[in-house]
Scaffold this motif. Sequence first.
Motif, PDB file in Angstrom:
ATOM      1  N   LEU A   1       0.525  -0.900  -0.441  1.00 20.80           N
ATOM      2  CA  LEU A   1       0.120   0.243  -0.387  1.00 20.80           C
ATOM      3  C   LEU A   1       0.956   1.825  -0.495  1.00 20.80           C
ATOM      4  CD1 LEU A   1      -3.284   1.222   0.242  1.00 20.80           C
ATOM      5  CD2 LEU A   1      -2.296   1.027   2.715  1.00 20.80           C
ATOM      6  N   VAL A   2       0.764   2.317  -1.088  1.00 15.32           N
ATOM      7  CA  VAL A   2       1.524   3.352  -1.426  1.00 15.32           C
ATOM      8  C   VAL A   2       0.877   4.086  -1.652  1.00 15.32           C
ATOM      9  CG1 VAL A   2       1.711   2.517  -3.593  1.00 15.32           C
ATOM     10  CG2 VAL A   2       3.701   3.885  -2.582  1.00 15.32           C
TER      11      VAL A   2
ATOM     12  N   LYS B   1       6.600   8.943 -12.192  1.00 20.62           N
ATOM     13  CA  LYS B   1       7.064   7.269 -12.067  1.00 20.62           C
ATOM     14  C   LYS B   1       7.397   7.159 -10.942  1.00 20.62           C
ATOM     15  CE  LYS B   1       9.308   3.946 -14.567  1.00 20.62           C
ATOM     16  NZ  LYS B   1       8.667   3.250 -15.805  1.00 20.62           N
ATOM     17  N   ALA B   2       7.585   5.647  -9.905  1.00 19.34           N
ATOM     18  CA  ALA B   2       8.350   5.570  -9.328  1.00 19.34           C
ATOM     19  C   ALA B   2       9.277   4.207  -8.682  1.00 19.34           C
ATOM     20  CB  ALA B   2       7.518   6.067  -7.615  1.00 19.34           C
ATOM     21  N   VAL B   3      10.323   4.161  -9.242  1.00 24.14           N
ATOM     22  CA  VAL B   3      10.716   3.321  -8.846  1.00 24.14           C
ATOM     23  C   VAL B   3      12.095   2.623  -8.182  1.00 24.14           C
ATOM     24  CG1 VAL B   3      12.017   0.776 -10.473  1.00 24.14           C
ATOM     25  CG2 VAL B   3      10.301   2.749 -11.531  1.00 24.14           C
TER      26      VAL B   3
ATOM     27  N   PHE C   1       6.645   1.604  -9.216  1.00 25.50           N
ATOM     28  CA  PHE C   1       5.844   1.951  -8.100  1.00 25.50           C
ATOM     29  C   PHE C   1       4.302   2.877  -9.455  1.00 25.50           C
ATOM     30  CE2 PHE C   1       7.664   0.333  -5.014  1.00 25.50           C
ATOM     31  CZ  PHE C   1       6.612  -0.297  -4.023  1.00 25.50           C
ATOM     32  N   GLY C   2       5.165   2.636 -10.175  1.00 27.56           N
ATOM     33  CA  GLY C   2       4.040   3.387 -11.229  1.00 27.56           C
ATOM     34  C   GLY C   2       3.883   5.235 -10.600  1.00 27.56           C
TER      35      GLY C   2
ATOM     36  N   ARG D   1       0.078  -2.333  -4.697  1.00 29.36           N
ATOM     37  CA  ARG D   1       0.853  -2.641  -5.861  1.00 29.36           C
ATOM     38  C   ARG D   1       1.431  -3.936  -5.474  1.00 29.36           C
ATOM     39  NH1 ARG D   1      -1.530   1.754  -8.063  1.00 29.36           N
ATOM     40  NH2 ARG D   1      -0.347   3.263  -9.095  1.00 29.36           N
ATOM     41  N   GLN D   2       1.235  -4.692  -6.362  1.00 27.17           N
ATOM     42  CA  GLN D   2       1.969  -6.262  -6.417  1.00 27.17           C
ATOM     43  C   GLN D   2       2.932  -6.456  -6.949  1.00 27.17           C
ATOM     44  OE1 GLN D   2      -1.553  -8.015  -6.747  1.00 27.17           O
ATOM     45  NE2 GLN D   2      -1.953  -8.818  -4.993  1.00 27.17           N
TER      46      GLN D   2
END
Length: 141
Positions: free
Chosen positions: A48-49, A59-61, A81-82, A92-93
């Motif tokens: 859960l973000v 965009k978060a990676v 995490f997009g 996110r999975q």
Amino acid sequence: MNQIRMVAGAIITSLTFATAAVAQDTEAVSIELNTVKPGEGSCTLTFLVTNWHGRTIEKAVYETVLFDVEGQVDRLTLFDFGTLPPDRPRVRQFTVSGLACDGLGKVLINGAHTCEASELNDNACETGLILRSRTKIEVIG
């Protein structure tokens, strides 16, 4: 016994809301390992973000290190995490093949590999990063 469960539940709920309130007053990203679920030859990690910056992160990676239960590095991977809209939780999975959930001991968020947020500073994905786990697996950063 039921009274103890009710009180414990109330305390946990209060702490969850208090943590969310603190996060809302802080410009940060919050990442919670919510569940892990074994599959055939894999483990699915559900996060859960929430982006508490008030502006979209496009965009978060995150570079993520998975440790086994004995504390040894199992692998280093990237979790994308997009897009993270402001102040809205997202789930996110990530399914990691060749990993048994019961063999996973710790998750290290090693840093942001990519953080695209045109309206925020360059380190928005890392500054004040809030990490939690609702599982027996520790999340650190």
